[in-house]
Scaffold this active site. Structure first.
Site, PDB file in Angstrom:
ATOM      1  N   GLU A   1       0.805  -0.896   0.199  1.00  0.00           N
ATOM      2  CA  GLU A   1      -0.147  -0.106   0.237  1.00  0.00           C
ATOM      3  C   GLU A   1       1.099   1.304  -0.230  1.00  0.00           C
ATOM      4  O   GLU A   1       0.752   2.324   0.767  1.00  0.00           O
ATOM      5  CB  GLU A   1      -1.001  -0.261   1.499  1.00  0.00           C
ATOM      6  CG  GLU A   1      -2.179  -1.069   1.035  1.00  0.00           C
ATOM      7  CD  GLU A   1      -3.408  -1.245   2.562  1.00  0.00           C
ATOM      8  OE1 GLU A   1      -3.975  -1.291   2.395  1.00  0.00           O
ATOM      9  OE2 GLU A   1      -2.649  -0.434   2.664  1.00  0.00           O
TER      10      GLU A   1
ATOM     11  N   GLU B   1      -6.621  -6.875  -1.071  1.00  0.00           N
ATOM     12  CA  GLU B   1      -7.775  -6.652   0.635  1.00  0.00           C
ATOM     13  C   GLU B   1      -8.881  -6.788   0.081  1.00  0.00           C
ATOM     14  O   GLU B   1      -9.430  -5.798  -0.231  1.00  0.00           O
ATOM     15  CB  GLU B   1      -6.383  -6.238   1.059  1.00  0.00           C
ATOM     16  CG  GLU B   1      -5.152  -6.261   1.232  1.00  0.00           C
ATOM     17  CD  GLU B   1      -4.707  -5.530   2.459  1.00  0.00           C
ATOM     18  OE1 GLU B   1      -5.255  -4.935   3.438  1.00  0.00           O
ATOM     19  OE2 GLU B   1      -3.620  -5.631   2.705  1.00  0.00           O
TER      20      GLU B   1
END
Length: 619
Positions: A183, A258
């Protein structure tokens, strides 16, 4: 096409386990324009996140069997730097840290693996996975091109590569893909830094498929050209496909790295729950569209010891996460199927071709209730102090070479007044004593930094017991993660000097802490208590900590985690794998209620609930 995928999955996972001396079943894994290609055929990953340190090693296989029973064909896991290099240059891949054994076991169970060994993991984990000692390296800035950071990063990823690179699918293992960074688009957009990451991974032996993952709105910032961009948080197939194509030459495949069917908890806030009904339709849509998916979390488990992280930002107060990582996931903290598990299993079954069936769901694990445990030994924390380190100003945990736990700060101050004590900057929780008597508590969560204290005439002994409640694991304040008293202490506006610091890391706690077997006596301050109990049968159980104040518990040498009357967590999970027939040993460090001497248990956890919150990053 769907039937072809499932038949391929069935036969490939049957062939996946390999004996140590057998011919390795060779597979290929590649990127097609729209699909992943396993042995040249379209393959849809249905994955769930499962972290090896959050599950006792003895229970890994059982959790994997549950993954298969829900319909997963893949599991995902981070690799945690601070577990594997707790002190600079000292690596540990043994016991519950044996990530290679975890991956090999997944292969034996017919599961593929998506590996996430980026030095930064977030994961509601202490310092986002970084080892605390990085902060002692002069000039080092995490997630940057600083030479100091890259040197430590390289040394670490080389060791990880020795463990895991041979387990990639192109070498006969189960690892389909390896994630570079994590991320990063949330944090920055330096493509040169990302390219360095890729090169470090490749030099460490990761020569298979590499990918990046970022929240949908940040894919452009966090993606490196040439790697597959995976998407976190979005589950609208059209939006996912669009952002991937925009950043991947107009092509797929499409991977939601995710997908959040629930959320985590932090101290002082209610337990988060999300009904399965909110997400079954979304899961159905994703699978019907042919997208691959990784549920975060499939099974959360427990963040044991002092490994919980914390959130903090300019708009969010310091929020240390609890020890339970139940997450309201499909598999609960103890590894049992929940209604969400059964609902998701039903969705996955809808996409099975005729004649292909999932394994039966294993029965729930048996539970027991312990007899009331009397803690018959106790010692005051003040009576078990090590030799101190002296300094004119307070030293941080990092200055003391201490990763986690507690530090007691002691100074002598002039008395005879009522004055304001101000600690700048306290991280994270301080219990204040004057001449051994508790006079107050300061809590960073509540932005508390001062209180009025009355001092006796003459001189007084001022002591501050500071607990590291977990380093920040997300955001720009990763760079400001020192613990303890990080600046100074003021009393009546004047700086207090000449401190003694006593390190209390509590890396282990057992009977060796107690010199004599004396009956528990009344104690006025923080204390460590010890007791034993005998079992004729074992099973999962939960220690009921509702009548206790704040502290940690060790069972047979295992740190079960933290408890705190602040909630939402009111129980501590005790896995059957760590209990034994015969005598068992328990140690409790209690900071606030030294009068407590009895431990009880319950067959179920207690977490205060928050119905249907707006959680996660899904939109």
């Amino acid at each position: 096409m769907k039937n072809l995928f499932w038949l391929l999955l069935f036969f490939s996972t049957c062939l996946l386990p390999v004996a140590a001396d057998a011919q390795v079943a060779k597979h290929t894994f590649a990127l097609g324009d729209e699909n992943f290609l396993l042995d040249g055929k379209p393959f849809q990953m249905i994955s769930g996140e499962l972290h090896y340190p959050r599950v006792p090693r003895e229970a890994w296989r059982a959790r994997m069997k549950m993954a298969k029973a829900m319909g997963l064909n893949t599991i995902g896991t981070y690799v945690f730097w601070n577990l594997h290099e707790p002190q600079k240059g000292k690596f540990d891949f043994t016991g519950n840290n044996d990530i290679a054994a975890f991956v090999k076991m997944a292969q034996e169970e017919g599961l593929w693996v998506v590996l996430r060994p980026s030095p930064y993991v977030c994961a509601e984990w202490e310092f986002g996975g970084y080892p605390y000692w990085l902060q002692n390296e002069k000039g080092l800035v995490v997630r940057s091109k600083s030479p100091q950071f890259l040197a430590e990063y390289k040394a670490y990823i080389q060791e990880v590569g020795k463990q895991l690179a041979p387990l990639q699918i192109n070498h006969g293992g189960p690892v389909l893909m390896v994630q570079v960074e994590n991320e990063y688009g949330f944090y920055a957009s330096d493509k040169e830094y990302l390219a360095i990451n890729r090169k470090l991974f490749q030099d460490a032996g990761f020569d298979g498929l590499l990918y990046t993952c970022d929240p949908g709105a940040k894919v452009k910032e966090g993606h490196l050209e040439g790697l597959l961009p995976a998407v976190n948080g979005w589950d609208d197939p059209n939006k996912v496909k669009q952002v991937v194509r925009e950043n991947h030459g107009g092509k797929g495949p499409f991977f939601i790295a995710e997908w959040y069917p629930a959320w985590f908890d932090w101290w002082g806030a209610p337990h988060h729950t999300v009904p399965a009904s909110k997400y079954t339709g979304r899961l159905d849509t994703v699978l019907a569209a042919g997208l691959s998916i990784n549920m975060y979390m499939f099974h959360g488990g427990t963040t044991r010891g002092f490994m919980n992280g914390a959130n903090f930002s300019d708009t969010v107060a310091y929020e240390p996460q609890i020890s339970s990582y139940d997450y309201d996931a499909p598999l609960d903290e103890a590894g049992n199927a929940t209604p969400k598990f059964m609902a998701f299993r039903s969705v996955i079954e809808k996409h099975l071709p005729a004649g292909v069936k999932l394994p039966p769901v294993p029965a729930a694990k048996p539970t027991i209730t312990l007899p009331a445990v009397q803690l018959t030994q106790a010692v005051s924390l003040f009576d078990m102090l090590p030799s101190p380190k002296a300094n004119a100003t307070p030293l941080t945990f990092e200055d003391l070479g201490q990763a986690y736990g507690y530090v007691l700060y002691r100074a002598t101050v002039p008395g005879g007044t009522t004055s304001t004590l101000k600690i700048k900057d306290l991280r994270d929780y301080g219990v204040i004593f004057v001449d051994g008597k508790r006079v107050g508590v300061l809590d960073r969560r509540l932005k508390q930094d001062s209180l009025a204290i009355t001092l006796p005439k003459g001189s007084a002994r001022l002591e501050i017991l500071v607990e590291n409640l977990g380093r920040i694991n997300f955001g720009k304040y990763l760079l400001q993660n020192h613990k303890g008293i990080t600046e100074k202490v003021l009393l009546g506006g004047k700086e207090v000097k000449n401190w003694q610091m006593f390190s209390l890391p509590f890396e282990r706690a057992d009977a060796s802490l107690f010199k004599t077997k004396t009956a528990t006596k009344a104690l006025a301050g923080p204390s460590v208590k010890h007791g034993t109990f005998t079992l004729t049968q074992t099973g999962d159980t939960y220690l009921d900590m509702r009548t206790w104040g704040k502290g940690s518990v060790w069972l047979n040498g295992h740190n079960l985690g933290r408890y705190w009357q602040a909630g939402p967590q009111q129980t501590l999970y005790v896995p059957v794998e760590w209990l034994k027939k015969g005598e068992n040993e328990v140690v409790v460090l209690e900071m606030l209620k030294p009068e407590q001497t009895t431990l009880k248990s319950l067959p179920k956890p207690i977490l205060s609930s928050l119905p249907s919150p707006a959680v996660g990053k899904l939109d």
